[in-house]
Design a protein around this motif. Structure first.
Motif, short mmCIF file in Angstrom:
data_model
loop_
_atom_site.label_atom_id
_atom_site.label_comp_id
_atom_site.label_asym_id
_atom_site.label_seq_id
_atom_site.Cartn_x
_atom_site.Cartn_y
_atom_site.Cartn_z
N LEU A 192 0.82 -1.21 0.00
CA LEU A 192 0.00 0.00 0.00
C LEU A 192 0.86 1.26 0.00
O LEU A 192 0.53 2.24 -0.68
N THR A 193 1.96 1.23 0.74
CA THR A 193 2.86 2.39 0.76
C THR A 193 3.45 2.62 -0.62
O THR A 193 3.57 3.76 -1.08
N GLY A 194 3.82 1.54 -1.30
CA GLY A 194 4.36 1.66 -2.65
C GLY A 194 3.36 2.30 -3.60
O GLY A 194 3.73 3.14 -4.43
N LEU A 195 2.09 1.92 -3.49
CA LEU A 195 1.06 2.53 -4.33
C LEU A 195 0.91 4.02 -4.02
O LEU A 195 0.77 4.85 -4.93
N MET A 196 0.93 4.36 -2.73
CA MET A 196 0.80 5.76 -2.34
C MET A 196 1.98 6.58 -2.88
O MET A 196 1.80 7.69 -3.39
N GLU A 197 3.16 6.03 -2.77
CA GLU A 197 4.35 6.75 -3.25
C GLU A 197 4.33 6.91 -4.77
O GLU A 197 4.92 7.84 -5.33
N ALA A 198 3.63 6.00 -5.45
CA ALA A 198 3.56 6.05 -6.91
C ALA A 198 2.43 6.93 -7.42
O ALA A 198 2.21 7.01 -8.63
N GLY A 199 1.69 7.54 -6.51
CA GLY A 199 0.64 8.45 -6.95
C GLY A 199 -0.70 8.26 -6.27
O GLY A 199 -1.64 9.01 -6.53
N GLY A 200 -0.83 7.24 -5.43
CA GLY A 200 -2.09 7.03 -4.72
C GLY A 200 -2.71 5.68 -5.02
O GLY A 200 -2.28 4.96 -5.92
N LEU A 201 -3.72 5.33 -4.26
CA LEU A 201 -4.39 4.04 -4.44
C LEU A 201 -5.25 4.09 -5.70
O LEU A 201 -6.09 4.99 -5.85
#
Length: 432
Positions: free
Chosen positions: A173-182
């Protein structure tokens, strides 16, 4: 017409007001627990890919492998119809639609698996695989190549793997957030749930993540995987699965039946572990009743008979998979698992045949209901809801075309939505 009669009553308005006041808590409870179907698309299947095998081209490679299997073992409509028993009048259309689906959207729902199907070389590898899954899913959404639904299946909340599961979910989930959000269509699966308290723990975990990242409360939902007997019948004799839905506090999106873990839990021998075993039917019936009206959807399991080897063996496996899928659809289990690219041709053939075969009758009945035209079947609002839901599901998966449904019913997509979820449509209208 004659003079209209003047009605007489015996009760005062205070009686109605008193009764309404006494039932206000029940009204609130009904609205909270049973909001109805969310009105969103439900994928026809879920494909599980191990976390160490997931790659940027996984969705496309599954589609290409499925097309290759179709070309080798059923290159024309006649062959596919003969293998599966498709109606001759529909054979060409279904074969064409299956090919088009495999080319355009081979996978509707993909779950990167960090549970049973995942065997990393070392425990430390899981961190990297979770981070990679987040990056690849974010890139797929940015490029427009993502499946409509994508996410991960984490490890369960049992003591032996709990910390590892929580860490993997956090990294993902953190990776998705860092990539621009869920992204839209994000789906998480919590496996091997035995007690409602494990669902509550998942809710608390997601709450903490939402707070840490400034997300709206309730943004992240999850599926509950039913793989143990205790999730159906609790020690006190109650239906544990119903309590699990309640424990999810509105975050549960689905109940997924785990064919082989559940069967093994009951002692069913390996040769008889299948989604049409009586034990499976019992579990799914309980799941279905517990989920009805809650907005939580039920998914069937899978078959582990893979369509590989000689054409004869592939055809045998296809007939089995096709039959199980049609059986599930008739029982209102509109989603299942697919374990191999070779399952995709028969998944879509079964789904498309299900909707194509009943299309004209369903459209005619809904049109007659909408126009108050009558007919040889007297339908009620509940039946109109079922008819419109049937047509919408057919449109969403590609079995039906929006234009042909409109042509046969005289109804728009908005009209179908209103019939399928009248309470939700009314709320949406009032809040615009």
């Amino acid at each position: 017409m004659g003079q209209q009669e003047k009605p007489a009553t015996s009760l005062t308005g205070a009686v109605s007001e008193e009764i309404s006041a006494s039932l206000a808590p029940v009204d609130e409870e009904l609205a909270r627990r049973y909001p109805g179907d969310p009105g969103t698309r439900q994928p026809v299947h879920t494909v599980y890919v191990p976390g160490d095998a997931f790659a940027a081209d996984t969705t496309r490679s599954w589609g290409d492998a499925a097309l290759a299997a179709l070309d080798e073992h059923a290159p024309d409509a006649g062959t596919l119809a003969a293998v599966l028993g498709l109606p001759g009048a529909l054979a060409d259309d279904i074969h064409t639609r299956v090919r088009a689906k495999l080319e355009r959207e081979p996978v509707e729902d993909l779950r990167v698996d960090f549970e049973d199907g995942y065997t990393p070389a070392s425990p430390d590898d899981e961190d990297g695989h979770a981070a990679r899954a987040a990056r690849l899913i974010a890139e797929a959404h940015a490029a427009g190549t993502a499946a409509p639904y994508m996410g991960i299946r984490m490890k369960c909340m049992e003591a032996a793997v709990r910390d590892r599961g929580i860490r993997t979910l956090d990294i993902f989930l953190t990776g998705l957030m860092e990539a621009g959000g869920l992204p839209e269509g994000l789906v998480l699966t919590l496996p091997k749930v035995t007690y409602p308290q494990q669902v509550t723990a998942m809710v608390r975990l997601l709450e903490q993540f939402e707070k840490a990242r400034g997300l709206a409360p309730g943004r992240i939902g999850f599926e509950i995987q039913i793989e143990t007997s205790q999730s159906i019948l609790a020690a006190d004799g109650t239906a544990a699965v119903a309590r699990m839905i309640d424990a999810a506090e509105g975050r549960a999106t689905g109940l997924h039946y785990g064919t082989f873990d559940y069967s093994a839990c009951l002692g069913v021998s390996a040769a008889y572990q299948a989604s049409d075993h009586p034990a499976a039917d019992h579990a799914k019936a309980i799941m279905q009743v517990a989920a009805a009206g809650t907005g939580v959807r039920v998914s069937d399991g899978s078959t582990n008979v893979l369509p590989v080897g000689t054409t004869e063996k592939v055809h045998d496996a296809w007939r089995l998979h096709y039959g199980l899928t049609r059986r599930a659809l008739a029982r209102a289990y509109y989603q299942g698992w697919d374990m191999h690219p070779g399952h995709l041709p028969t998944r879509y053939a079964a789904v498309f045949a299900f909707y194509r075969e009943g299309f004209e009758q369903a459209a005619a009945r809904l049109a007659a209901y909408a126009n108050r035209a009558g007919g040889d079947v007297m339908d009620e609002p509940a039946t109109a809801k079922a008819l419109s839901s049937y047509l919408l599901r057919g449109i969403d998966c590609g079995a039906l075309d929006t234009a042909e449904v409109a042509r046969h019913t005289g109804l728009t997509r908005a009209d179908l939505d209103a019939f399928a979820a009248p309470r939700r449509a009314e709320l949406t209208t009032h809040t615009r």
